[in-house]
Design a protein around this motif. Structure first.
Motif, PDB file in Angstrom:
ATOM      1  N   CYS A  26      -3.883  -8.258  -3.155  1.00  0.00           N
ATOM      2  CA  CYS A  26      -2.536  -7.750  -2.867  1.00  0.00           C
ATOM      3  C   CYS A  26      -2.547  -6.286  -2.416  1.00  0.00           C
ATOM      4  O   CYS A  26      -1.595  -5.555  -2.655  1.00  0.00           O
ATOM      5  CB  CYS A  26      -1.591  -7.941  -4.064  1.00  0.00           C
ATOM      6  SG  CYS A  26      -1.425  -9.648  -4.599  1.00  0.00           S
ATOM      7  N   TRP A  27      -3.629  -5.848  -1.799  1.00  0.00           N
ATOM      8  CA  TRP A  27      -3.739  -4.511  -1.206  1.00  0.00           C
ATOM      9  C   TRP A  27      -3.355  -3.398  -2.188  1.00  0.00           C
ATOM     10  O   TRP A  27      -2.462  -2.607  -1.917  1.00  0.00           O
ATOM     11  CB  TRP A  27      -2.884  -4.424   0.060  1.00  0.00           C
ATOM     12  CG  TRP A  27      -3.258  -5.406   1.096  1.00  0.00           C
ATOM     13  CD1 TRP A  27      -2.685  -6.625   1.321  1.00  0.00           C
ATOM     14  CD2 TRP A  27      -4.322  -5.296   2.053  1.00  0.00           C
ATOM     15  NE1 TRP A  27      -3.322  -7.261   2.365  1.00  0.00           N
ATOM     16  CE2 TRP A  27      -4.325  -6.467   2.832  1.00  0.00           C
ATOM     17  CE3 TRP A  27      -5.270  -4.298   2.319  1.00  0.00           C
ATOM     18  CZ2 TRP A  27      -5.235  -6.686   3.849  1.00  0.00           C
ATOM     19  CZ3 TRP A  27      -6.174  -4.529   3.341  1.00  0.00           C
ATOM     20  CH2 TRP A  27      -6.148  -5.708   4.097  1.00  0.00           C
ATOM     21  N   PRO A  28      -4.045  -3.298  -3.333  1.00  0.00           N
ATOM     22  CA  PRO A  28      -3.646  -2.304  -4.327  1.00  0.00           C
ATOM     23  C   PRO A  28      -4.096  -0.877  -4.011  1.00  0.00           C
ATOM     24  O   PRO A  28      -3.553   0.079  -4.569  1.00  0.00           O
ATOM     25  CB  PRO A  28      -4.328  -2.803  -5.601  1.00  0.00           C
ATOM     26  CG  PRO A  28      -5.569  -3.469  -5.093  1.00  0.00           C
ATOM     27  CD  PRO A  28      -5.169  -4.111  -3.787  1.00  0.00           C
ATOM     28  N   ARG A  29      -5.089  -0.726  -3.134  1.00  0.00           N
ATOM     29  CA  ARG A  29      -5.633   0.613  -2.869  1.00  0.00           C
ATOM     30  C   ARG A  29      -5.633   0.916  -1.374  1.00  0.00           C
ATOM     31  O   ARG A  29      -5.963   0.057  -0.552  1.00  0.00           O
ATOM     32  CB  ARG A  29      -7.057   0.719  -3.411  1.00  0.00           C
ATOM     33  CG  ARG A  29      -7.121   0.694  -4.931  1.00  0.00           C
ATOM     34  CD  ARG A  29      -8.540   0.867  -5.447  1.00  0.00           C
ATOM     35  NE  ARG A  29      -9.451  -0.178  -5.024  1.00  0.00           N
ATOM     36  CZ  ARG A  29      -9.510  -1.400  -5.547  1.00  0.00           C
ATOM     37  NH1 ARG A  29      -8.695  -1.725  -6.518  1.00  0.00           N
ATOM     38  NH2 ARG A  29     -10.374  -2.290  -5.099  1.00  0.00           N
ATOM     39  N   LEU A  30      -5.340   2.152  -1.062  1.00  0.00           N
ATOM     40  CA  LEU A  30      -5.352   2.609   0.320  1.00  0.00           C
ATOM     41  C   LEU A  30      -6.745   2.498   0.930  1.00  0.00           C
ATOM     42  O   LEU A  30      -6.886   2.289   2.140  1.00  0.00           O
ATOM     43  CB  LEU A  30      -4.854   4.058   0.379  1.00  0.00           C
ATOM     44  CG  LEU A  30      -4.607   4.659   1.743  1.00  0.00           C
ATOM     45  CD1 LEU A  30      -3.556   3.864   2.506  1.00  0.00           C
ATOM     46  CD2 LEU A  30      -4.181   6.110   1.600  1.00  0.00           C
ATOM     47  N   SER A  31      -7.773   2.580   0.114  1.00  0.00           N
ATOM     48  CA  SER A  31      -9.146   2.495   0.626  1.00  0.00           C
ATOM     49  C   SER A  31      -9.417   1.157   1.301  1.00  0.00           C
ATOM     50  O   SER A  31     -10.206   1.091   2.245  1.00  0.00           O
ATOM     51  CB  SER A  31     -10.157   2.733  -0.499  1.00  0.00           C
ATOM     52  OG  SER A  31     -10.054   1.708  -1.475  1.00  0.00           O
ATOM     53  N   GLN A  98       6.189  -4.258   1.871  1.00  0.00           N
ATOM     54  CA  GLN A  98       5.972  -4.466   0.436  1.00  0.00           C
ATOM     55  C   GLN A  98       4.670  -3.807  -0.010  1.00  0.00           C
ATOM     56  O   GLN A  98       4.621  -3.143  -1.039  1.00  0.00           O
ATOM     57  CB  GLN A  98       5.949  -5.958   0.126  1.00  0.00           C
ATOM     58  CG  GLN A  98       5.758  -6.274  -1.333  1.00  0.00           C
ATOM     59  CD  GLN A  98       5.668  -7.779  -1.599  1.00  0.00           C
ATOM     60  OE1 GLN A  98       5.847  -8.603  -0.715  1.00  0.00           O
ATOM     61  NE2 GLN A  98       5.387  -8.123  -2.839  1.00  0.00           N
ATOM     62  N   VAL A  99       3.609  -3.985   0.773  1.00  0.00           N
ATOM     63  CA  VAL A  99       2.321  -3.381   0.429  1.00  0.00           C
ATOM     64  C   VAL A  99       2.420  -1.867   0.463  1.00  0.00           C
ATOM     65  O   VAL A  99       1.951  -1.177  -0.452  1.00  0.00           O
ATOM     66  CB  VAL A  99       1.206  -3.867   1.384  1.00  0.00           C
ATOM     67  CG1 VAL A  99      -0.067  -3.045   1.213  1.00  0.00           C
ATOM     68  CG2 VAL A  99       0.914  -5.340   1.141  1.00  0.00           C
ATOM     69  N   THR A 100       3.036  -1.327   1.506  1.00  0.00           N
ATOM     70  CA  THR A 100       3.167   0.126   1.641  1.00  0.00           C
ATOM     71  C   THR A 100       3.945   0.704   0.468  1.00  0.00           C
ATOM     72  O   THR A 100       3.542   1.716  -0.108  1.00  0.00           O
ATOM     73  CB  THR A 100       3.860   0.474   2.980  1.00  0.00           C
ATOM     74  OG1 THR A 100       3.084  -0.079   4.044  1.00  0.00           O
ATOM     75  CG2 THR A 100       3.972   1.967   3.163  1.00  0.00           C
TER      76      THR A 100
END
Length: 172
Positions: A26-31, A98-100
């Motif tokens: 769920c794309w938790p980190r910007l990395s 949502q991710v952003t």
């Protein structure tokens, strides 16, 4: 590596892997997004090949989401096939927003099973993949299921049946 050749995935395979992995979590980190932005900037990706493979795998929306995130968060110019794909799939901008928003919060959308489940359902474009995901989510037995009931070995087949009611009780 160590004076030896080490096989590594090509840019197209790596892009698929990174986008699927980011979506899984769920794309938790910007990395995770920055890895995609770097790959897009550093590689000559064959976009038609990537998109065709993603269509066959039922992961086109995940590829479009990962590349759209890289484009918006790292100001990477997106190739025309990606722009057309994002424009054609109304779910991608919603998921990207949502991710952003989740990247700026301490509680990301995928931080609980309901949020992650809803995100994963929307990240799949094919209904059969959504159904298969839902069935797996509601029947795959985990530690909490084993702790809920200590069944004798001859009744272990009941754990998947008990999982859905346990999830309803916990989250419903």
């Amino acid at each position: 590596l160590g004076n030896r050749e080490v096989p590594a995935p090509g840019a197209e395979d790596l892009l698929l892997m990174l986008c699927l992995h980011g979506t899984k979590h769920c794309w938790p980190r910007l990395s995770m997004v920055s890895d995609i932005a770097w790959l897009m900037a550093a590689s000559n990706i064959r976009w038609d090949e990537v998109l065709e493979r993603a269509r066959r795998l039922g992961s086109l929306r995940m590829i479009l989401l990962g590349t759209a995130l890289a484009g918006s968060l790292f100001e990477i110019s997106l190739p025309e096939p990606i722009l057309r794909g994002v424009a054609a799939d109304r779910s991608v901008p919603t998921l990207a927003a949502q991710v952003t928003a989740g990247l700026l919060q301490t509680q990301a959308p995928g931080s609980n099973i309901l949020g992650a489940g809803a995100f994963h359902m929307r990240a799949r474009e094919r209904w059969r993949d959504r159904v298969r995901y839902f069935v797996r989510l509601t029947t795959r037995v985990g530690v909490e299921d084993w702790q809920m009931a200590d069944l004798p070995s001859w009744l272990v087949f009941l754990y998947p049946v008990l999982r859905f009611p346990r999830l309803l009780r916990k989250y419903g």
